[in-house]
Each structure stands twice: as structure tokens, then as C-alpha cells.
Design an enzyme around this catalytic site. Structure first.
Site, PDB file in Angstrom:
ATOM      1  N   TYR A  36     -36.615  63.953   9.318  1.00 30.38           N
ATOM      2  CA  TYR A  36     -36.671  63.208   9.983  1.00 30.38           C
ATOM      3  C   TYR A  36     -37.681  63.564  11.068  1.00 30.38           C
ATOM      4  O   TYR A  36     -38.655  62.588  11.229  1.00 30.38           O
ATOM      5  CB  TYR A  36     -35.302  63.169  11.106  1.00 30.38           C
ATOM      6  CG  TYR A  36     -35.171  62.303  12.174  1.00 30.38           C
ATOM      7  CD1 TYR A  36     -34.677  60.967  12.132  1.00 30.38           C
ATOM      8  CD2 TYR A  36     -35.499  62.828  13.503  1.00 30.38           C
ATOM      9  CE1 TYR A  36     -34.670  60.171  12.948  1.00 30.38           C
ATOM     10  CE2 TYR A  36     -35.339  61.864  14.495  1.00 30.38           C
ATOM     11  CZ  TYR A  36     -35.008  60.636  14.295  1.00 30.38           C
ATOM     12  OH  TYR A  36     -34.907  59.531  15.549  1.00 30.38           O
ATOM     13  N   ASN A  72     -34.698  44.631   4.473  1.00 32.75           N
ATOM     14  CA  ASN A  72     -34.813  46.232   4.238  1.00 32.75           C
ATOM     15  C   ASN A  72     -36.139  46.702   4.540  1.00 32.75           C
ATOM     16  O   ASN A  72     -37.104  46.390   3.739  1.00 32.75           O
ATOM     17  CB  ASN A  72     -34.146  46.637   3.164  1.00 32.75           C
ATOM     18  CG  ASN A  72     -34.361  48.037   2.531  1.00 32.75           C
ATOM     19  OD1 ASN A  72     -34.660  48.811   3.728  1.00 32.75           O
ATOM     20  ND2 ASN A  72     -33.935  48.421   1.469  1.00 32.75           N
ATOM     21  N   VAL A  73     -36.369  47.424   5.697  1.00 32.86           N
ATOM     22  CA  VAL A  73     -37.712  47.602   6.084  1.00 32.86           C
ATOM     23  C   VAL A  73     -38.440  48.580   5.107  1.00 32.86           C
ATOM     24  O   VAL A  73     -39.551  48.575   4.961  1.00 32.86           O
ATOM     25  CB  VAL A  73     -37.925  48.053   7.495  1.00 32.86           C
ATOM     26  CG1 VAL A  73     -37.956  47.044   8.162  1.00 32.86           C
ATOM     27  CG2 VAL A  73     -37.185  49.447   7.576  1.00 32.86           C
ATOM     28  N   GLY A 111     -34.365  46.737  12.970  1.00 26.16           N
ATOM     29  CA  GLY A 111     -33.108  47.477  13.438  1.00 26.16           C
ATOM     30  C   GLY A 111     -32.541  47.079  14.644  1.00 26.16           C
ATOM     31  O   GLY A 111     -32.212  48.199  15.517  1.00 26.16           O
ATOM     32  N   LYS A 163     -41.009  61.094  11.748  1.00 19.22           N
ATOM     33  CA  LYS A 163     -41.238  60.611  13.062  1.00 19.22           C
ATOM     34  C   LYS A 163     -42.838  61.314  13.539  1.00 19.22           C
ATOM     35  O   LYS A 163     -43.514  60.419  14.290  1.00 19.22           O
ATOM     36  CB  LYS A 163     -40.241  61.311  14.250  1.00 19.22           C
ATOM     37  CG  LYS A 163     -39.005  60.452  13.909  1.00 19.22           C
ATOM     38  CD  LYS A 163     -39.272  58.967  14.235  1.00 19.22           C
ATOM     39  CE  LYS A 163     -37.877  58.064  14.183  1.00 19.22           C
ATOM     40  NZ  LYS A 163     -37.795  56.818  14.349  1.00 19.22           N
ATOM     41  N   SER A 222     -39.982  59.947  17.927  1.00 18.36           N
ATOM     42  CA  SER A 222     -38.836  60.817  18.411  1.00 18.36           C
ATOM     43  C   SER A 222     -39.429  61.996  19.175  1.00 18.36           C
ATOM     44  O   SER A 222     -40.548  62.540  18.393  1.00 18.36           O
ATOM     45  CB  SER A 222     -37.861  61.090  17.374  1.00 18.36           C
ATOM     46  OG  SER A 222     -36.948  62.069  17.860  1.00 18.36           O
ATOM     47  N   SER A 244     -29.907  45.470  15.331  1.00 18.84           N
ATOM     48  CA  SER A 244     -28.698  44.822  15.623  1.00 18.84           C
ATOM     49  C   SER A 244     -27.503  45.661  16.520  1.00 18.84           C
ATOM     50  O   SER A 244     -26.633  45.316  16.725  1.00 18.84           O
ATOM     51  CB  SER A 244     -27.672  44.556  14.126  1.00 18.84           C
ATOM     52  OG  SER A 244     -27.815  46.063  13.640  1.00 18.84           O
ATOM     53  N   ARG A 245     -28.077  46.990  16.723  1.00 17.54           N
ATOM     54  CA  ARG A 245     -27.403  47.894  17.731  1.00 17.54           C
ATOM     55  C   ARG A 245     -28.431  48.625  18.296  1.00 17.54           C
ATOM     56  O   ARG A 245     -29.399  48.966  18.095  1.00 17.54           O
ATOM     57  CB  ARG A 245     -26.124  48.397  17.048  1.00 17.54           C
ATOM     58  CG  ARG A 245     -27.072  49.492  15.919  1.00 17.54           C
ATOM     59  CD  ARG A 245     -25.822  49.986  15.007  1.00 17.54           C
ATOM     60  NE  ARG A 245     -26.097  51.401  14.942  1.00 17.54           N
ATOM     61  CZ  ARG A 245     -25.399  52.359  13.937  1.00 17.54           C
ATOM     62  NH1 ARG A 245     -24.515  51.708  13.191  1.00 17.54           N
ATOM     63  NH2 ARG A 245     -25.762  53.498  13.729  1.00 17.54           N
TER      64      ARG A 245
END
Ligand code: NAI
Length: 246
Positions: A154, A62-63, A11, A158, A141, A13-14
Site C-alpha cells: 500500500y 474496474n480501474v 471508487g 501511494k 496517503s 460508492s462509499r
């Protein structure tokens, strides 16, 4: 500091992943910029690193897809001969209160954030075991440490990353492979940009340092954990959060 090392950042790219890729490259690592859908932005990161004298290649995977990860890691090993550093950074949110959360929202987040990290670790660690060295850094996180209303999926993914990190750390420690997690607090990226002003204000109120962090704050810790300066650190969860989770 990382000359001759081969690093895979998922991930990238940004956001945080991009900053991690750029910082690892600046330290001399050859960086594989993994992306799923954002080919153009991944190429931008690749070009930027090369223009600064670094080595990088953007590769799609795609992981969340187990067999795609096997092929992706095999491809990296075929081209570069080794994997020294794996950073599992790819992640998504599908926030909703648990009562309203759809099955797809739960499954998508667990598949990308948790299973995605497992998939890459499983195949990359096989190579690291052969090398008898490696550094795995998983991006968790504070939500996984403290929980967060509206993020049951989420937070579970995490928190799952933390368990995965500790178990893998125990399995791999005797072969000089370290596995650590970083738990960022609120970091200024496109992921947090979409939050409403009231959510941002409530989040800021929980941060002792009174402000969101920058992607670089997470990248610097990643570089440290990827370097030989961190050789004796494994199974840890390091919060980069302005004091939020203390
Ligand atoms: P972002 O949304 O800007 O970047 C996430 C990247 O992961 C994107 O490039 C996206 O294309 C990629 N990605 C998503 N699904 C993928 C898949 N299936 N395969 C490959 N790549 C995929 O988010 P940000 O803020 O840069 O977050 C990076 C990591 O840090 C995530 O794991 C996130 O959960 C974590 N994090 C972020 C915090 C924040 O405040 N921004 C706080 C705590 C953790």
C-alpha cells in the site's frame, strides 16, 4: 463554484469517494460516480445527489483494467462532451508484514491503487489536453509519505501516486492542467473501521490532533483543488491528517 464542470470520481460508492462526489455535485459539477462491484451503493449515491438537485450518473469500471478504463473515459466524453475534473480515489488494502506478503497481495494493491490512477489519467488527460484545461486530484496517503509497517504494498502504491502526480504535473502544466495529490491520514471509513481497537489506539497516538478525520475533511480539499481558486497550484502533496506527517 463548479457549475458546468464534468467530474469523474473513481471508487465513489462509499467512504471518501462518496463524500467527494457529493461535495463536487453540491458545487454544481456533473459527477460521474465510478464503481467496480457495488452497483447498489453507487446508485444510492447517484439518487441522493439527484434528490438534492445535483447531476450525477453511476458508471461501472474496474480501474485496474487498462482497456476498460479507455472505454469508460470514452463513454463519459461521448455522453458529456468533456472532462474537467478527475479524482483518482479508488483504492484497496491487503495488509501483511512484508515477510508474509503474498505476490497476489502486492500485485492487487499496485494494480488498483497505482496502475488504476495511471489508466484514468492517461485517457482523461488526452481530453484535457484538447480542452487546454483540467484538474487531476490523486488520493495518496500518509502511508506513502511516511511508510507504515504491514503496508509495504500500500505504501509503495501511494508513494508511486506521488511520483506519478509530480511527473504528470510537469508534463501537463503548460496546457493549464494541474495535477495534485492529497495524502489523508486516518479517516473514519469502512477501510479503517476494520482495524482492531489496539491498531486504532496506536494510530490515534500518532496524530497530533488526537482523532481520526472525516471523509468531508478530504472532500473539502478536493473541491478547493478542483476549483479555479487553485489554478496556480500543481505537483503538490497536501496532507489532510491532523498533523500526522509533519
Ligand atoms: P473504502 O474502502 O471505503 O472505499 C474505496 C472505494 O474504492 C470503494 O468504493 C471500492 O469499491 C472502490 N474500488 C476498489 N477497487 C476498485 C476498482 N478496481 N475499481 C473501481 N473502484 C474500486 O476506502 P476509503 O477509506 O474511502 O478510501 C478512499 C481512498 O482514500 C483510497 O484510495 C484509500 O487508499 C485512501 N485513503 C484512505 C484513508 C483512510 O484512513 N480511510 C487514509 C489515506 C488514504
Amino acid at each position: 463554484m463548479l457549475k458546468d464542470k464534468v467530474a469523474v470520481v473513481t471508487g465513489a460508492s462509499r467512504g471518501i469517494g462518496r463524500s467527494i462526489a457529493e461535495h463536487l455535485a453540491r458545487e454544481g459539477a456533473t459527477v460521474i460516480i465510478n464503481y467496480n462491484g457495488s452497483a447498489d451503493r453507487a446508485r444510492e449515491v447517484e439518487t441522493g445527489i439527484r434528490e438534492n438537485g445535483g447531476k450525477a450518473e453511476a458508471i461501472q469500471c474496474n480501474v485496474a483494467d487498462f482497456s476498460a478504463c479507455e472505454a469508460f473515459i470514452a463513454d463519459v466524453i461521448k455522453k458529456y462532451g468533456r472532462i474537467d475534473i478527475l479524482v483518482n480515489n479508488a483504492g484497496i488494502t491487503r495488509d501483511n508484514l512484508m515477510m508474509k506478503m503474498k505476490e497476489e497481495e502486492f500485485d492487487a494493491v499496485i494494480s488498483t491503487n497505482l496502475k488504476g490512477a495511471f489508466n484514468c489519467m492517461k485517457f482523461a488527460s488526452r481530453q484535457m489536453l484538447k480542452q487546454r484545461s483540467g484538474k487531476i486530484i490523486n488520493i495518496s496517503s500518509v502511508s506513502g509519505v511516511m511508510g507504515n509497517a504491514g503496508q509495504a504494498n500500500y505504501s509503495a502504491s501511494k508513494a508511486g501516486i506521488i511520483g506519478l502526480t509530480k511527473s504528470a504535473a510537469r508534463e501537463l502544466a503548460s496546457r493549464h492542467i494541474t495535477v495534485n495529490a492529497i495524502a489523508p491520514g486516518f479517516i473514519r471509513t469502512e477501510m479503517t473501521e476494520v482495524l482492531s481497537d489496539s491498531v486504532k489506539a496506536a494510530a490515534t497516538a500518532q496524530i497530533p490532533m488526537g482523532t481520526f478525520g472525516e471523509p468531508e475533511d478530504v472532500a473539502q480539499m478536493t473541491v478547493f483543488l478542483a476549483s479555479d481558486k487553485a489554478d496556480y497550484i500543481t505537483g503538490q502533496v497536501i496532507c489532510v491528517d491532523g498533523g500526522m506527517a509533519m
